[in-house]
Design a protein around this motif. Structure first.
Motif, PDB file in Angstrom:
ATOM      1  N   VAL A 111     -10.398 153.062 141.300  1.00  0.00           N
ATOM      2  CA  VAL A 111     -10.431 152.152 142.435  1.00  0.00           C
ATOM      3  C   VAL A 111      -9.950 152.865 143.693  1.00  0.00           C
ATOM      4  O   VAL A 111     -10.562 152.766 144.759  1.00  0.00           O
ATOM      5  N   LEU A 112      -8.866 153.592 143.555  1.00  0.00           N
ATOM      6  CA  LEU A 112      -8.318 154.294 144.717  1.00  0.00           C
ATOM      7  C   LEU A 112      -9.324 155.296 145.256  1.00  0.00           C
ATOM      8  O   LEU A 112      -9.589 155.350 146.457  1.00  0.00           O
ATOM      9  N   ALA A 113      -9.882 156.071 144.334  1.00  0.00           N
ATOM     10  CA  ALA A 113     -10.827 157.082 144.765  1.00  0.00           C
ATOM     11  C   ALA A 113     -11.999 156.434 145.486  1.00  0.00           C
ATOM     12  O   ALA A 113     -12.443 156.891 146.537  1.00  0.00           O
ATOM     13  N   GLY A 114     -12.491 155.368 144.903  1.00  0.00           N
ATOM     14  CA  GLY A 114     -13.646 154.712 145.493  1.00  0.00           C
ATOM     15  C   GLY A 114     -13.342 154.137 146.864  1.00  0.00           C
ATOM     16  O   GLY A 114     -14.150 154.205 147.781  1.00  0.00           O
ATOM     17  N   TRP A 115     -12.156 153.606 147.002  1.00  0.00           N
ATOM     18  CA  TRP A 115     -11.835 152.931 148.263  1.00  0.00           C
ATOM     19  C   TRP A 115     -11.451 153.941 149.344  1.00  0.00           C
ATOM     20  O   TRP A 115     -11.841 153.819 150.507  1.00  0.00           O
ATOM     21  N   ALA A 116     -10.691 154.951 148.928  1.00  0.00           N
ATOM     22  CA  ALA A 116     -10.072 155.833 149.914  1.00  0.00           C
ATOM     23  C   ALA A 116     -11.109 156.628 150.694  1.00  0.00           C
ATOM     24  O   ALA A 116     -10.938 156.885 151.880  1.00  0.00           O
ATOM     25  N   ALA A 117     -12.194 157.010 150.024  1.00  0.00           N
ATOM     26  CA  ALA A 117     -13.121 157.918 150.675  1.00  0.00           C
ATOM     27  C   ALA A 117     -13.846 157.257 151.839  1.00  0.00           C
ATOM     28  O   ALA A 117     -14.371 157.936 152.708  1.00  0.00           O
ATOM     29  N   ASN A 118     -13.884 155.964 151.864  1.00  0.00           N
ATOM     30  CA  ASN A 118     -14.572 155.249 152.926  1.00  0.00           C
ATOM     31  C   ASN A 118     -16.041 155.639 152.969  1.00  0.00           C
ATOM     32  O   ASN A 118     -16.603 155.898 154.023  1.00  0.00           O
ATOM     33  N   ASN A 119     -16.623 155.652 151.796  1.00  0.00           N
ATOM     34  CA  ASN A 119     -18.024 156.002 151.670  1.00  0.00           C
ATOM     35  C   ASN A 119     -18.675 154.876 150.869  1.00  0.00           C
ATOM     36  O   ASN A 119     -18.117 154.404 149.892  1.00  0.00           O
ATOM     37  N   LYS A 120     -19.847 154.476 151.315  1.00  0.00           N
ATOM     38  CA  LYS A 120     -20.479 153.328 150.648  1.00  0.00           C
ATOM     39  C   LYS A 120     -20.700 153.595 149.166  1.00  0.00           C
ATOM     40  O   LYS A 120     -20.451 152.747 148.329  1.00  0.00           O
ATOM     41  N   TYR A 121     -21.173 154.783 148.872  1.00  0.00           N
ATOM     42  CA  TYR A 121     -21.454 155.084 147.464  1.00  0.00           C
ATOM     43  C   TYR A 121     -20.163 155.119 146.669  1.00  0.00           C
ATOM     44  O   TYR A 121     -20.098 154.648 145.537  1.00  0.00           O
ATOM     45  N   SER A 122     -19.153 155.692 147.288  1.00  0.00           N
ATOM     46  CA  SER A 122     -17.877 155.762 146.582  1.00  0.00           C
ATOM     47  C   SER A 122     -17.371 154.362 146.274  1.00  0.00           C
ATOM     48  O   SER A 122     -16.950 154.069 145.149  1.00  0.00           O
ATOM     49  N   LEU A 123     -17.419 153.523 147.282  1.00  0.00           N
ATOM     50  CA  LEU A 123     -16.855 152.190 147.105  1.00  0.00           C
ATOM     51  C   LEU A 123     -17.623 151.432 146.039  1.00  0.00           C
ATOM     52  O   LEU A 123     -17.037 150.885 145.090  1.00  0.00           O
ATOM     53  N   LEU A 124     -18.930 151.429 146.184  1.00  0.00           N
ATOM     54  CA  LEU A 124     -19.725 150.705 145.192  1.00  0.00           C
ATOM     55  C   LEU A 124     -19.531 151.335 143.824  1.00  0.00           C
ATOM     56  O   LEU A 124     -19.375 150.637 142.819  1.00  0.00           O
ATOM     57  N   GLY A 125     -19.500 152.663 143.812  1.00  0.00           N
ATOM     58  CA  GLY A 125     -19.294 153.351 142.546  1.00  0.00           C
ATOM     59  C   GLY A 125     -17.948 153.004 141.950  1.00  0.00           C
ATOM     60  O   GLY A 125     -17.822 152.760 140.749  1.00  0.00           O
ATOM     61  N   GLY A 126     -16.946 152.955 142.800  1.00  0.00           N
ATOM     62  CA  GLY A 126     -15.618 152.610 142.306  1.00  0.00           C
ATOM     63  C   GLY A 126     -15.606 151.219 141.722  1.00  0.00           C
ATOM     64  O   GLY A 126     -15.060 150.978 140.631  1.00  0.00           O
ATOM     65  N   LEU A 127     -16.223 150.289 142.441  1.00  0.00           N
ATOM     66  CA  LEU A 127     -16.271 148.916 141.940  1.00  0.00           C
ATOM     67  C   LEU A 127     -16.979 148.866 140.598  1.00  0.00           C
ATOM     68  O   LEU A 127     -16.505 148.252 139.641  1.00  0.00           O
ATOM     69  N   ARG A 128     -18.114 149.526 140.557  1.00  0.00           N
ATOM     70  CA  ARG A 128     -18.900 149.505 139.319  1.00  0.00           C
ATOM     71  C   ARG A 128     -18.127 150.112 138.172  1.00  0.00           C
ATOM     72  O   ARG A 128     -18.048 149.540 137.089  1.00  0.00           O
ATOM     73  N   SER A 129     -17.547 151.289 138.433  1.00  0.00           N
ATOM     74  CA  SER A 129     -16.829 151.961 137.353  1.00  0.00           C
ATOM     75  C   SER A 129     -15.691 151.102 136.862  1.00  0.00           C
ATOM     76  O   SER A 129     -15.504 150.935 135.652  1.00  0.00           O
ATOM     77  N   SER A 130     -14.950 150.577 137.816  1.00  0.00           N
ATOM     78  CA  SER A 130     -13.787 149.825 137.353  1.00  0.00           C
ATOM     79  C   SER A 130     -14.233 148.557 136.638  1.00  0.00           C
ATOM     80  O   SER A 130     -13.640 148.186 135.621  1.00  0.00           O
ATOM     81  N   ALA A 131     -15.278 147.894 137.158  1.00  0.00           N
ATOM     82  CA  ALA A 131     -15.754 146.695 136.475  1.00  0.00           C
ATOM     83  C   ALA A 131     -16.175 147.052 135.051  1.00  0.00           C
ATOM     84  O   ALA A 131     -15.850 146.341 134.099  1.00  0.00           O
ATOM     85  N   GLN A 132     -16.856 148.151 134.943  1.00  0.00           N
ATOM     86  CA  GLN A 132     -17.267 148.578 133.608  1.00  0.00           C
ATOM     87  C   GLN A 132     -16.056 148.871 132.738  1.00  0.00           C
ATOM     88  O   GLN A 132     -15.979 148.449 131.582  1.00  0.00           O
ATOM     89  N   MET A 133     -15.085 149.544 133.326  1.00  0.00           N
ATOM     90  CA  MET A 133     -13.927 149.933 132.532  1.00  0.00           C
ATOM     91  C   MET A 133     -13.199 148.728 131.984  1.00  0.00           C
ATOM     92  O   MET A 133     -12.897 148.648 130.795  1.00  0.00           O
ATOM     93  N   PHE A 134     -12.922 147.768 132.880  1.00  0.00           N
ATOM     94  CA  PHE A 134     -12.133 146.682 132.284  1.00  0.00           C
ATOM     95  C   PHE A 134     -12.964 145.735 131.439  1.00  0.00           C
ATOM     96  O   PHE A 134     -12.450 145.102 130.544  1.00  0.00           O
ATOM     97  N   SER A 135     -14.260 145.686 131.696  1.00  0.00           N
ATOM     98  CA  SER A 135     -15.069 144.850 130.812  1.00  0.00           C
ATOM     99  C   SER A 135     -14.989 145.358 129.388  1.00  0.00           C
ATOM    100  O   SER A 135     -14.855 144.589 128.439  1.00  0.00           O
ATOM    101  N   TYR A 136     -15.071 146.678 129.258  1.00  0.00           N
ATOM    102  CA  TYR A 136     -15.055 147.221 127.906  1.00  0.00           C
ATOM    103  C   TYR A 136     -13.642 147.351 127.363  1.00  0.00           C
ATOM    104  O   TYR A 136     -13.440 147.411 126.156  1.00  0.00           O
ATOM    105  N   GLU A 137     -12.702 147.388 128.285  1.00  0.00           N
ATOM    106  CA  GLU A 137     -11.315 147.429 127.852  1.00  0.00           C
ATOM    107  C   GLU A 137     -10.991 146.215 126.995  1.00  0.00           C
ATOM    108  O   GLU A 137     -10.248 146.276 126.024  1.00  0.00           O
TER     109      GLU A 137
END
Lengths: 519, 165, 483, 116, 347, 103
Positions: free
Chosen positions: E137-163
């Motif tokens: 989440v931090l990485a995705g948010w900090a970079a201030n890049n659209k792909y990063s942010l969306l990627g961060g959201l997606r990754s984290s959503a995926q992570m906790f869904s499977y968690e």
């Protein structure tokens, strides 16, 4: 006693309620039916109330007593009964209500159904106040009749009706809630676990506390009477109320204040009552003179009558403050008189208003020639109102003045001044309205009394005469109760007077028996 | 025991410091990060107080789930910093609140420090024992009610947040 | 263990909860173009639960079960019956309102039922944590209901304000629980009672601190001043039937719990908290009534009036638990009926997203809708506390309790504030009866179910005003089981 | 020695390791920044607007579901631990809990909160 | 030497061994993976640096160290820097409670390569993994890049869904072992491979395996990166050692879940064959079995990567929520019922 | 188990956290920050429960933390849902901006 007699008071209370419910269920459009029904129910009530007179014995103590469990948890019961103090007030109520309905037959032309319903509910409440023997019950009726009266003024009143209605309501409500707290405190300190008046009367209350309780109750009653300086709601309410409302208000409602003193405040808190009697007396006389003076300068007929009420009720309060048998009898009698004469005056003013839609004295003049019958009735009622010998008013005021002499000669003298002033403002008004040449062309075509109006007025006039002539018929019923009250209060206050010499054991034996205490 | 105490005061200091950051920051993102630090420090303190399970749970539920939700929403809504200049009335209010809370805390803290309950008797503080209490009839009602609570939250959140139902 | 596992006391709550689940599933499986039979289902469930309460009561109730966590004593049965009744009336009021405002979803009823589960738990818990969980169920479901009106910003704002204050107060409640736990080592009320009665000075201070925080938590829920600021906004913004439930049900449930905790468990500390409660009562009555005077919006006015009424109820708490219990119980019945009626009248007239909220909207109502106006007038008169309505008996009882406990001043403030309240209540009556209507009557026809609800409320208001003895007896029996 | 102490030590080492690596690379690396390098990557195009835009509510919903079911699992762990001593009682208790939440799950499913 | 100092020494040694092994494992894994993938795809892969390209990871490391650091100006500096640290720290921390191999006798005491054996072991891993989301989440948010942010959201959503599924899959193991300790869970599987949890708790194993794969974002669940849609996901803007740290964290996580897989479901250091000797000439054979299992499953992950296509993101989320979680949850309740009916397993 | 001396300091720490949370609710205008402050308060509560549990030697306190956590989670879910719903109407999260209803 027959079954009817056993439940007569309940019947009297609930008959109007039944009528009200029946009318409430009727169709909105059938107005005549509703009026007739209202008249039938209230007249039936009057007829039944006459049974009270027939069965009444001229002794002290409660009669026609009826008791039922109501809220046993708090020792609240449904207890009703009449004695000499309340008997005639009940009759007055049942008597005035049909007349009021009849009197407003044509002047009430909208929302008739509600009008009749409220009138009947009001009657029930008023009767309830006069016959309740339980503080809780008393309070319930006391407050309950506020609501119909409030609606009567607010819906069918004149221009400033809403202001008047709200003022009426808030004044009386404010007074009575304090009374409620007083009742609660009394209930707690008496510790008898009952709201029954007789039981509570028998339980002594610490005089220091009595002062507060008495003041709380007295405030409620004084506002209702109304005593100077709590009278300011009255002119507004009287003036703005429709005729029937004014009649009931003046005829019955105001009596509840005086009655409250006699039934509640004085027996429960005799020591405090005795202590405050001078104050009450002074205020009463101030009311007499103030009311008369203000009435003198009123340009409005109805306002004049209203202020005359303040003066008249000052007499009532004076009689109560004097606290002699004669004075009390006079007070009760004066209450009846005032109910009849002022009620009739309001009827008369209302009839004039129906014709001309104004109540300004200056609009009239020389009506004697145009509506002679009306004038005749007006004159007679006026004489009754100014306590002309031969009329009922005289008996009442005379008794009060005589009874108050031992209390305070000064006040009596001042009050007599009020009698003269009353003659002044009434007669001056009569002169301006009826005598002289017809000045206003609008008055020339005024019709005289109709048959219906005559039917309303004749009983009142007759009664005014009758009560003036045959007063003993009435007073002998009042006397035993008044006497008993005086005796009881004196018994209670004497030990207090002697208290400075040392504690005197209260006469327990007599207090244990409520009936005894009443005597 | 010495180590415990040292760790406790270290993490207590971290917790308080980061809590101050939470409420002192205008940027909610930083507040959230600081809160995560507080939560983790408190988790350590839970461990030091002999409740490893609670410590772990604290991290799982608070740090690992609740705070992630906060961060998500902050990211989704693109929350900006708070406006810099609160109105005078607000500043006064804050001052009053600060003073009030400080006084109350000092009072309450004194009360807390004074009232030392009797030392704990010997007891089995294992997670196993705790779990037995959690599932004892005494807490059965609370436990089952919790399911309704979660369900209500679920429905409520969906009703509020979902665009179309 | 099986002896402790007597679940009968929970049956009403279970019925309601299961009904909630059924309603939710029914909504989930109903196709988009059809309407789920949520209201009838909910009503059936509530009535069934009511029947269960009745069966329990006729079986003499149950003492504490589940190792002293929950009980079905007379006290909780009384409250359960009351709350179920309130909820049933709220359900009756809902369908027409929801349809008129395009909110007709099963979730509303499910949340309503869940909040009722919470309320039931709140009054029957003998244990602070169960109580807290129940409190939260109720609150969380209500947050959802308050914000249900998705197209209206006010509704969302209401939800937000309710939520923020609710969460804040929960934290206080919990810290109070924590401190009391610190004192007694348990959250059971009986253990707490025992611990509180054997306190040292230091731990007494701790217990008092806990009690104070608990009071703050409850203060928010009952909307007593100074914890009332959410009430007007929330009452105004929430869908009106939800507001009715909030004002009648939440208050009843919260008082039920408050009384149980303070009246019985913490009674040993009564000398300390009673002055606090008394001063709360006074400022609540004064502020509530004075603020209500200034309101032009009916819902806001009723909101402040409900604040004021919390103050009236608080006055009784200074009495002994038995007497306070009786008075509070009876008053809550009355208050429930009256408030459901008052808000119900507003809800019943709602149409196409509008509802009568100003005095002008109800002007001349007496001529157009005589029965409805009469009903509303009865409710308002009852709120004022004038005889032959239940409000009078209720207030009489409350003030009697205060006076009996020697707090005459409290009763005086109470009655004087009643006079003040008469002014703003009567304003509505004046508008309905004494003013001429403005414009056409565009309000909805009152639906049959709402008619039933309103009639029920009005009849209860009148009957309890005239013959309160049976309910008073029940209240007394119920309050006695608190001792 | 407390059993958890190694974890604290490891935690410190792990953090230290990360920081150390970053610091080392910072010292060793030879930064030659220019505007293009330092601009946000957007497939070679100049970046448009800021990245801090609003994103679909879906993410909220799924996260919300996650935390609610996460606390559910939080109850499962201690339950699993003591299930042996609870027997049928434990089964019923958790069964009820589970069923209620299953209803919630079904509801979410039907209402589309899990559709992506 | 005081006991405390002795303990501390042992701990340090353990930590050094574990961390060193993990870092080494990370390097080796990158090489193995690239080589294996290359073979599966009929190419050679890295083969220049050292024999068979074995020194490639070192070369990579050196390269990354000397790489230029770039940080977008719009980025949030400290958060940007914190993200890789958080990622690698949580990845390392999660390994603390895992036993690497059997307990053995040495230096006159029983030792085990396990940094800390705490009461709530398994949950500790769960907790630390949950914290791992922050790195993303931090990485995705900090970079201030659209792909990063969306990627961060997606990754984290995926992570906790499977968690969630991951967490559920452990419940039955805990139930059977009556403990959160991984050692205890391993010990329930002693005495033959039919006692292995993969047999007894087969559905749990399936859920664990799939969820773990998704959790560490391996193919077919490597959605966080998607060159065609969101470039490199949350670490789009990362380069040099910062990128290396994130990579390192991912591989360590992968090793962690693999070790757990071997420990939780495949009997850990138990051979699975009754009557097999415990040790051979003083060397605990458990290490061998354990090592083989871990190596095998590490290879399986690579194997999967070489053979499977990836999901679409919506498929991935729906699979997690609508298949994996219900299956896991139902299995838990089913197992509990069976457990009560059968009357509990061996104690 | 013997009580470490810092148990009481843990209680005080819980009070400090709780108070800081309370303060934050008053000081901060951003809705989400306010919600976080509430979480901070709840965390203080949890710490108090655990510390008292240790001091009292009963495990109930730890059990209570469970329930507090569930409630915290549920509150966060609903609270943030409300925030999202509001954000749909107004592009702000400033508490002071939500003043549609006045009186």
């Amino acid at each position: 006693m027959s079954v009817l007699n056993q439940h007569l008071l309940s019947v009297l209370i609930f008959l109007p309620v039944v009528g009200a419910v029946a009318i409430a269920l009727s169709r909105r459009e059938s107005e005549t039916l509703q009026k007739i029904l209202g008249l039938v129910f209230s007249t039936a009530g009057f007829a039944l109330s006459l049974l009270l007179v027939r069965g009444f014995q001229d002794v002290a103590g409660m009669q026609f007593v009826e008791r039922g469990r109501w809220i046993p948890a708090w020792g609240i019961s449904y207890a009703v009964g009449v004695d000499g103090l309340s008997l005639w007030l009940v009759i007055l109520t049942t008597f005035l209500t049909p007349l009021a309905l009849l009197g407003s037959w044509s002047s009430i032309d909208r929302r008739v159904k509600e009008f009749v319903v409220f009138m009947l509910l009001l009657e029930a409440g008023m009767i309830g106040v006069f016959v309740a023997l339980d503080l809780f019950l008393f309070y319930v009726f006391w407050e309950a009749m506020l609501i119909p009266m409030y609606f009567l003024i607010g819906i069918w009143g004149h221009e400033r009706r809403i202001y008047a209605a709200v003022k009426f309501f808030l004044f009386t409500f404010a007074g009575s809630v304090l009374m409620l707290v007083a009742f609660l405190v009394l209930y707690r300190t008496a510790g008898v676990g009952s709201f029954d008046l007789a039981v509570l009367v028998a339980a002594p209350v610490d005089p220091a506390l009595q002062v507060w309780l008495f003041l709380a109750c007295a405030l409620a009653f004084a506002i209702k009477v109304p005593m100077f300086p709590f009278h300011t709601w009255l002119p507004d309410a009287h003036v703005e109320a429709p005729t029937a409302g004014s009649v009931i208000l003046a005829g019955v409602l105001l009596k509840m204040g005086g009655y409250g003193f006699l039934r509640i405040a004085i027996p429960l808190f005799p020591e405090a009552a005795v202590r405050f009697a001078p104050l009450i007396g002074v205020l009463a006389v101030i009311g007499i003179i103030y009311g008369a003076l203000v009435a003198l300068v009123q340009p409005d007929l109805k306002k004049l009558v209203a202020y005359s009420s303040v003066a008249h009720l000052g007499f009532v309060m004076l009689g109560i403050a004097a606290f002699t048998t004669t004075g009390l009898v006079g007070s009760v009698y004066q209450m009846l008189n005032h109910g009849i004469s002022t009620g009739a005056l309001f009827f008369l003013v209302g009839m004039l208003y129906d014709r001309r839609h104004t109540r300004l004295i200056s609009e009239f003049g020389g009506l004697k020639a145009i509506i002679p019958w009306y004038t005749a009735v007006f004159l007679m009622i006026s004489l009754s109102s100014i306590a002309m010998p031969g009329f009922n008013g005289f008996v009442g005021e005379f008794l009060i003045l005589v009874g108050s002499w031992p209390f305070s000669p000064t006040l009596v003298v001042l009050a007599s001044l009020g009698v003269i002033l009353a003659a002044g403002y009434i007669l001056w008004m009569v002169k301006r309205v009826f005598y002289g040449e017809p000045t206003n062309p609008k008055n020339e075509k005024l019709p005289d009394l109709s048959l219906r109006e005559a039917a309303v007025l004749v009983p009142l006039v007759a009664l005014a005469f009758f009560m003036g002539v045959a007063s003993p018929l009435f007073t002998k019923r009042i006397e035993p109760a008044a006497d008993a009250l005086v005796v009881q209060v004196q018994e209670r206050t004497r030990p207090i007077a002697a208290a400075s010499l040392g504690p005197v054991a209260p006469p327990r034996a007599s207090r244990a028996d409520p009936a005894e205490a009443q005597r | 025991m010495m180590i415990d105490a040292v760790l406790f005061y270290v993490f207590a200091a971290i917790a308080v410091a980061s809590a101050v950051v939470v409420i002192g920051q205008r940027n909610p993102m930083y507040s959230a990060f600081a809160l995560v630090v507080t939560l983790c420090s408190v988790a350590v303190i839970f461990g030091l107080l002999g409740s490893p399970f609670i410590a772990v749970l604290q991290v799982i539920v608070y740090a690992g789930a609740i705070m992630v939700l906060f961060l998500f929403v902050l990211m989704l809504l693109n929350v900006k910093r708070e406006k810099d200049s609160p109105s005078r009335g607000q500043r006064t209010l804050s001052g009053v609140a600060l003073a009030l809370v400080t006084v109350l805390v000092l009072q309450a803290g004194a009360v807390l420090l004074r009232s030392r309950p009797t030392p704990a008797p010997d007891y089995d503080a294992s997670t196993f024992e705790m779990a037995k209490i959690l599932f004892s009839p005494h807490f059965l009602y609370a436990f089952e009610a919790t399911s309704i609570l979660i369900l209500a939250a679920l429905v409520g959140a969906v009703v509020l947040a979902k665009k179309e139902l | 263990m099986s002896g402790e596992l007597d679940l009968r006391p929970l049956v009403p709550a279970i019925i309601v909860g299961v009904t909630g689940l059924v309603v939710l599933l029914a909504q989930a499986f109903t196709p988009k173009d059809r309407r789920a039979p949520s209201a009838p289902l909910s009503l059936t469930g509530l009535l069934a639960a009511l029947a269960a309460v009745w069966l329990l009561a006729s079986g003499g109730g149950r003492g504490a079960v589940l190792a002293n966590a929950v009980s079905a004593d007379a006290y909780s049965l009384f409250f359960q019956a009351l709350l179920l009744g309130i909820a049933a009336v709220a359900v009756l009021l809902s369908p027409s309102y929801l349809r008129a405002n395009g909110l007709d979803r099963g979730e509303y009823y499910a949340l309503l039922l869940f909040s009722v589960v919470g309320m039931l738990g709140l009054v029957s818990s003998l244990e602070l944590v169960s109580m807290f969980v129940a409190l939260e169920i109720m609150s969380i479901a209500l947050y959802g209901m308050a914000g249900l009106y998705r197209s209206r910003m006010e509704s969302q704002e209401a939800a937000l304000k309710y939520f923020v204050t609710g969460a804040f107060s929960s934290a206080f409640f919990l810290y109070g629980v924590a401190l009391l736990y610190g004192v007694s080592g348990s959250t059971s009320l009986d253990r707490l009672e025992w611990a509180v009665s054997t306190l040292t000075t230091d731990s007494a201070a701790l217990a008092l601190l806990g009690a104070g925080m608990l009071l703050v938590g409850f203060g928010f829920k009952i909307a007593s001043v100074p914890f009332h600021m959410w009430a007007p906004d929330v009452y105004e913004g929430a869908p009106t039937p939800a507001t009715a439930l909030m004002s009648a049900g939440v208050k009843a449930a919260a008082f039920g719990a408050l009384l149980r905790v303070f009246g019985s468990a913490l009674h040993a500390l009564a000398g300390e908290w009673q002055p606090l409660v008394a001063s709360l009562a006074v400022i609540t009555m004064v502020v509530g009534n004075l603020a209500a005077l200034a309101q032009g919006n009916l819902k806001r006015m009723l909101a402040f009036s409900s604040v004021a009424h919390a103050g009236y109820v608080l006055t009784a708490l200074v009495a002994s638990p038995g007497q306070a219990g009786e008075a509070v119980l009876f008053y809550l019945v009355v208050y429930g009926a009256v408030n459901l009626g008052a808000f119900g009248t507003i809800a019943a007239l709602s149409r196409e997203g509008r509802e009568p909220l100003s005095l002008g909207d109800v002007a001349g109502m007496a001529e157009r809708r005589p029965a409805l106006a009469a009903a509303l007038a009865v409710f308002l008169v009852s709120l004022t506390g004038i005889p032959v309505t239940a409000g009078f008996v209720g207030k009489f009882y409350l003030f009697n309790a205060a006076v009996t406990a020697g707090w005459v001043g409290l009763a005086l403030v109470g009655v004087l504030m009643s006079v003040v309240s008469a002014y703003y209540y009567l304003r509505v009556v004046v508008a309905m009866y004494m003013r001429d209507p403005l414009g056409e009557d565009t309000w909805a026809r009152v639906s049959p179910s709402a008619t039933v609800a309103l009639a029920l409320s009005a009849v209860i208001t009148l009957v309890l005003g005239i013959y309160p003895a049976p309910v008073l007896t029940l209240a007394r029996i119920a309050a006695r089981s608190l001792l | 020695m407390p059993s958890y102490l190694p974890i604290v030590i490891l935690g410190a080492i792990a953090l230290g390791f990360g920081v150390f690596v970053l610091a080392a690379s910072h010292i060793i690396g030879r930064p030659r920044p220019d505007a293009r390098k330092l601009s946000t990557y957007e497939c070679g195009m100049p970046p448009v607007g800021t990245a801090r835009e609003r994103f679909p509510i879906k993410f909220y919903l799924v996260c919300m579901l996650f935390i609610l079911f996460d606390v559910e699992t939080a109850f499962f762990y201690p339950w699993a631990l003591v299930m042996d001593t609870l027997g049928i009682y434990g089964l019923m208790a958790m069964g009820t809990f589970f069923l209620v939440l299953a209803v919630g799950f079904v509801y979410e499913w039907k209402v589309g909160a899990m559709d992506w | 030497m005081t006991p405390l100092a002795e303990e501390l020494l042992v701990t340090f040694v353990k930590i050094v061994i574990v961390v060193g092994a993990l870092l080494g494992g990370f390097s080796v894994m990158t090489w193995v993976e690239r080589r294996s993938l290359a073979f599966m795809q009929y190419r050679l892969g890295p083969n220049r640096t050292g024999p068979f390209g074995i020194l490639q990871p070192i070369a990579d490391g050196i390269k990354l160290f000397f790489k230029e650091e770039v940080m977008p100006v719009a980025a949030n500096k400290w958060t940007f820097l914190a993200a890789p640290v958080v990622a690698v720290a949580t990845a390392l921390l999660a390994t603390a409670v895992i036993p690497y191999g059997p307990p053995f006798e040495a230096f006159g005491r029983t030792l085990q390569i396990q940094i800390a054996d705490i009461e709530v072991g398994l949950l500790f891993i769960f907790a630390v993994t949950a914290l791992g989301v922050y790195g993303v989440v931090l990485a995705g948010w900090a970079a201030n890049n659209k792909y990063s942010l969306l990627g961060g959201l997606r990754s984290s959503a995926q992570m906790f869904s499977y968690e969630l599924a991951l967490g559920f899959s452990w419940v039955t193991l805990i139930l059977a072992a009556r403990s959160f300790r991984i050692n205890d869970i391993v010990d329930t599987q002693a005495g033959g491979f039919w006692h292995w949890n993969v047999v007894v708790h087969f559905p749990a194993f399936i859920v664990y395996f799939l969820a773990a794969t998704a959790e560490v974002a391996r193919i077919p669940f490597d959605l966080p990166e998607g060159e065609s849609e969101i470039v490199a996901g949350f670490h789009t803007e990362y380069a040099s050692m910062r990128f290396a740290l994130i990579q390192m964290a991912e591989y360590i996580n992968m090793i962690t879940v693999t070790v757990l897989l071997a420990n939780l479901f495949f009997g850990g250091w138990h051979s699975g064959v009754p009557g097999m000797p415990e040790s051979l000439g003083g060397f605990p054979l458990g290490f061998v079995w354990w090592g083989l299992k871990v190596a095998f499953f590490l290879f399986v992950f690579i194997w999967l990567r070489g053979t499977l296509p990836r999901f679409r993101y919506d498929q991935l989320m729906q699979f997690g929520w609508k298949v994996l979680i219900p299956v896991a949850a139902v299995w838990v309740m089913t197992f509990a019922v069976l457990w009560v009916v059968v009357g509990g397993g061996p104690r | 188990m013997e009580n470490p001396a810092f148990v009481h300091h843990a209680v005080v720490l819980s009070l400090i956290l709780f108070a800081l949370g309370t303060l934050g609710v008053f000081l901060r205008r951003n809705v989400i920050t306010v919600l976080m402050c509430v979480e901070l308060m709840l965390n203080g509560v949890n710490l108090a429960f655990v510390a008292f549990s240790r001091a009292q030697g009963t495990l109930d306190g730890q059990v209570l933390v469970f329930f507090v956590m569930v409630v915290a989670a549920a509150e966060a879910a609903v609270g943030l849902a409300i925030v999202i719903a509001l954000h749909r109407h107004r592009d702000t999260l400033d508490l002071d901006a939500f003043n549609l209803m006045k009186g």
